[in-house]
Scaffold this motif. Structure first.
Motif, PDB file in Angstrom:
ATOM      1  N   ASP A  10       0.564  -1.237   0.096  1.00 51.18           N
ATOM      2  CA  ASP A  10       0.130  -0.048  -0.030  1.00 51.18           C
ATOM      3  C   ASP A  10       0.750   1.143  -0.121  1.00 51.18           C
ATOM      4  O   ASP A  10       0.677   2.100  -0.819  1.00 51.18           O
ATOM      5  CB  ASP A  10      -0.867   0.039   1.199  1.00 51.18           C
ATOM      6  CG  ASP A  10      -2.022   1.132   1.174  1.00 51.18           C
ATOM      7  OD1 ASP A  10      -2.691   1.372   0.133  1.00 51.18           O
ATOM      8  OD2 ASP A  10      -1.681   1.917   2.100  1.00 51.18           O
ATOM      9  N   GLN A  11       1.973   1.227   0.820  1.00 54.25           N
ATOM     10  CA  GLN A  11       2.816   2.357   0.961  1.00 54.25           C
ATOM     11  C   GLN A  11       3.462   2.762  -0.421  1.00 54.25           C
ATOM     12  O   GLN A  11       3.884   3.688  -0.733  1.00 54.25           O
ATOM     13  CB  GLN A  11       3.904   2.248   2.100  1.00 54.25           C
ATOM     14  CG  GLN A  11       3.046   2.476   3.480  1.00 54.25           C
ATOM     15  CD  GLN A  11       4.058   2.195   4.608  1.00 54.25           C
ATOM     16  OE1 GLN A  11       5.201   1.693   4.237  1.00 54.25           O
ATOM     17  NE2 GLN A  11       3.601   2.564   5.646  1.00 54.25           N
ATOM     18  N   LYS A  12       3.796   1.614  -1.052  1.00 51.79           N
ATOM     19  CA  LYS A  12       4.538   1.636  -2.657  1.00 51.79           C
ATOM     20  C   LYS A  12       3.501   1.895  -3.511  1.00 51.79           C
ATOM     21  O   LYS A  12       3.924   2.198  -4.873  1.00 51.79           O
ATOM     22  CB  LYS A  12       5.153   0.257  -2.803  1.00 51.79           C
ATOM     23  CG  LYS A  12       6.377   0.184  -1.679  1.00 51.79           C
ATOM     24  CD  LYS A  12       7.125  -1.111  -2.382  1.00 51.79           C
ATOM     25  CE  LYS A  12       8.088  -0.771  -3.522  1.00 51.79           C
ATOM     26  NZ  LYS A  12       8.995  -1.845  -3.843  1.00 51.79           N
ATOM     27  N   GLY A  13       2.217   1.993  -3.143  1.00 49.11           N
ATOM     28  CA  GLY A  13       1.299   2.407  -4.220  1.00 49.11           C
ATOM     29  C   GLY A  13       1.030   1.049  -5.375  1.00 49.11           C
ATOM     30  O   GLY A  13       0.558   1.619  -6.222  1.00 49.11           O
ATOM     31  N   LEU A  14       1.333  -0.159  -4.532  1.00 49.26           N
ATOM     32  CA  LEU A  14       1.102  -1.000  -5.575  1.00 49.26           C
ATOM     33  C   LEU A  14      -0.333  -1.888  -5.285  1.00 49.26           C
ATOM     34  O   LEU A  14      -0.345  -2.117  -4.117  1.00 49.26           O
ATOM     35  CB  LEU A  14       2.174  -2.124  -5.446  1.00 49.26           C
ATOM     36  CG  LEU A  14       3.744  -1.709  -5.606  1.00 49.26           C
ATOM     37  CD1 LEU A  14       4.638  -2.670  -5.442  1.00 49.26           C
ATOM     38  CD2 LEU A  14       3.933  -1.352  -7.163  1.00 49.26           C
ATOM     39  N   THR A  15      -1.145  -2.162  -6.244  1.00 50.86           N
ATOM     40  CA  THR A  15      -2.187  -2.556  -6.169  1.00 50.86           C
ATOM     41  C   THR A  15      -2.346  -3.988  -6.524  1.00 50.86           C
ATOM     42  O   THR A  15      -2.098  -4.623  -7.473  1.00 50.86           O
ATOM     43  CB  THR A  15      -3.515  -1.966  -7.001  1.00 50.86           C
ATOM     44  OG1 THR A  15      -3.555  -0.575  -6.565  1.00 50.86           O
ATOM     45  CG2 THR A  15      -4.717  -2.394  -6.761  1.00 50.86           C
ATOM     46  N   LEU A  16      -2.901  -4.946  -5.722  1.00 53.84           N
ATOM     47  CA  LEU A  16      -3.049  -6.343  -6.085  1.00 53.84           C
ATOM     48  C   LEU A  16      -4.174  -6.594  -6.643  1.00 53.84           C
ATOM     49  O   LEU A  16      -5.382  -6.112  -6.451  1.00 53.84           O
ATOM     50  CB  LEU A  16      -2.820  -7.161  -4.641  1.00 53.84           C
ATOM     51  CG  LEU A  16      -1.664  -7.242  -3.912  1.00 53.84           C
ATOM     52  CD1 LEU A  16      -1.755  -7.856  -2.785  1.00 53.84           C
ATOM     53  CD2 LEU A  16      -0.353  -7.467  -4.946  1.00 53.84           C
ATOM     54  N   THR A  17      -4.148  -7.894  -7.512  1.00 50.75           N
ATOM     55  CA  THR A  17      -5.321  -8.307  -8.079  1.00 50.75           C
ATOM     56  C   THR A  17      -6.064  -8.950  -7.033  1.00 50.75           C
ATOM     57  O   THR A  17      -5.577  -9.512  -6.101  1.00 50.75           O
ATOM     58  CB  THR A  17      -5.182  -9.429  -9.361  1.00 50.75           C
ATOM     59  OG1 THR A  17      -4.312 -10.433  -8.687  1.00 50.75           O
ATOM     60  CG2 THR A  17      -4.250  -8.573 -10.422  1.00 50.75           C
ATOM     61  N   GLN A  18      -7.423  -9.475  -7.301  1.00 50.81           N
ATOM     62  CA  GLN A  18      -8.231 -10.010  -6.370  1.00 50.81           C
ATOM     63  C   GLN A  18      -7.615 -11.609  -5.867  1.00 50.81           C
ATOM     64  O   GLN A  18      -7.585 -11.666  -4.943  1.00 50.81           O
ATOM     65  CB  GLN A  18      -9.744 -10.277  -6.600  1.00 50.81           C
ATOM     66  CG  GLN A  18     -10.605 -11.119  -5.508  1.00 50.81           C
ATOM     67  CD  GLN A  18     -10.350  -9.999  -4.262  1.00 50.81           C
ATOM     68  OE1 GLN A  18     -10.654  -8.782  -4.309  1.00 50.81           O
ATOM     69  NE2 GLN A  18     -10.334 -10.593  -3.149  1.00 50.81           N
ATOM     70  N   ALA A  19      -7.015 -12.072  -6.824  1.00 52.02           N
ATOM     71  CA  ALA A  19      -6.420 -13.538  -6.810  1.00 52.02           C
ATOM     72  C   ALA A  19      -5.207 -13.324  -6.037  1.00 52.02           C
ATOM     73  O   ALA A  19      -4.875 -14.183  -5.245  1.00 52.02           O
ATOM     74  CB  ALA A  19      -6.257 -13.986  -8.320  1.00 52.02           C
ATOM     75  N   GLN A  20      -4.386 -12.224  -6.191  1.00 50.97           N
ATOM     76  CA  GLN A  20      -3.115 -11.991  -5.525  1.00 50.97           C
ATOM     77  C   GLN A  20      -3.569 -11.864  -4.035  1.00 50.97           C
ATOM     78  O   GLN A  20      -2.780 -12.390  -3.063  1.00 50.97           O
ATOM     79  CB  GLN A  20      -2.213 -10.914  -6.149  1.00 50.97           C
ATOM     80  CG  GLN A  20      -1.628 -11.140  -7.196  1.00 50.97           C
ATOM     81  CD  GLN A  20      -1.122 -10.149  -7.981  1.00 50.97           C
ATOM     82  OE1 GLN A  20      -1.351  -8.909  -8.001  1.00 50.97           O
ATOM     83  NE2 GLN A  20       0.011 -10.232  -8.815  1.00 50.97           N
ATOM     84  N   LEU A  21      -4.540 -10.985  -3.726  1.00 46.98           N
ATOM     85  CA  LEU A  21      -4.958 -10.565  -2.484  1.00 46.98           C
ATOM     86  C   LEU A  21      -5.526 -11.901  -1.781  1.00 46.98           C
ATOM     87  O   LEU A  21      -5.089 -11.976  -0.648  1.00 46.98           O
ATOM     88  CB  LEU A  21      -6.246  -9.570  -2.585  1.00 46.98           C
ATOM     89  CG  LEU A  21      -6.478  -8.838  -1.200  1.00 46.98           C
ATOM     90  CD1 LEU A  21      -5.295  -8.297  -0.563  1.00 46.98           C
ATOM     91  CD2 LEU A  21      -7.644  -7.855  -1.486  1.00 46.98           C
ATOM     92  N   ASP A  22      -6.276 -12.721  -2.443  1.00 44.11           N
ATOM     93  CA  ASP A  22      -6.714 -13.944  -1.897  1.00 44.11           C
ATOM     94  C   ASP A  22      -5.584 -14.746  -1.643  1.00 44.11           C
ATOM     95  O   ASP A  22      -5.650 -15.524  -0.442  1.00 44.11           O
ATOM     96  CB  ASP A  22      -7.751 -14.547  -2.976  1.00 44.11           C
ATOM     97  CG  ASP A  22      -8.949 -13.983  -3.219  1.00 44.11           C
ATOM     98  OD1 ASP A  22      -9.392 -13.107  -2.334  1.00 44.11           O
ATOM     99  OD2 ASP A  22      -9.732 -14.318  -4.196  1.00 44.11           O
ATOM    100  N   LEU A  23      -4.586 -15.014  -2.351  1.00 41.94           N
ATOM    101  CA  LEU A  23      -3.191 -15.632  -1.973  1.00 41.94           C
ATOM    102  C   LEU A  23      -2.602 -15.356  -0.941  1.00 41.94           C
ATOM    103  O   LEU A  23      -2.412 -16.256   0.133  1.00 41.94           O
ATOM    104  CB  LEU A  23      -2.504 -15.749  -3.308  1.00 41.94           C
ATOM    105  CG  LEU A  23      -1.031 -16.508  -3.324  1.00 41.94           C
ATOM    106  CD1 LEU A  23      -1.560 -18.142  -3.055  1.00 41.94           C
ATOM    107  CD2 LEU A  23      -0.079 -16.364  -4.583  1.00 41.94           C
TER     108      LEU A  23
END
Length: 53
Positions: A10-23
């Motif tokens: 979040d601090q780096k401004g990187l957004t995860l896909t839903q699949a990555q977030l689930d992982l």
């Protein structure tokens, strides 16, 4: 470690896909989470975090 990883992304401004977030939320292995955190320190693209070694 999970919270630390997500905060770093979040601090780096990187957004995860839903699949990555689930992982991230489903992974229980501290070693894997630590590895992802280390990769996140040095990347500008979330895909680079979750690639196989």
């Amino acid at each position: 470690m999970r919270t630390s990883l997500l905060t770093l992304l979040d601090q780096k401004g990187l957004t995860l896909t839903q699949a990555q977030l689930d992982l991230v939320h489903e992974t229980q292995d501290l070693g894997i989470l630590t590895s992802w955190h280390t990769r996140a320190l040095h990347t500008t693209a979330p895909d680079e975090i979750f690639t196989c070694e």
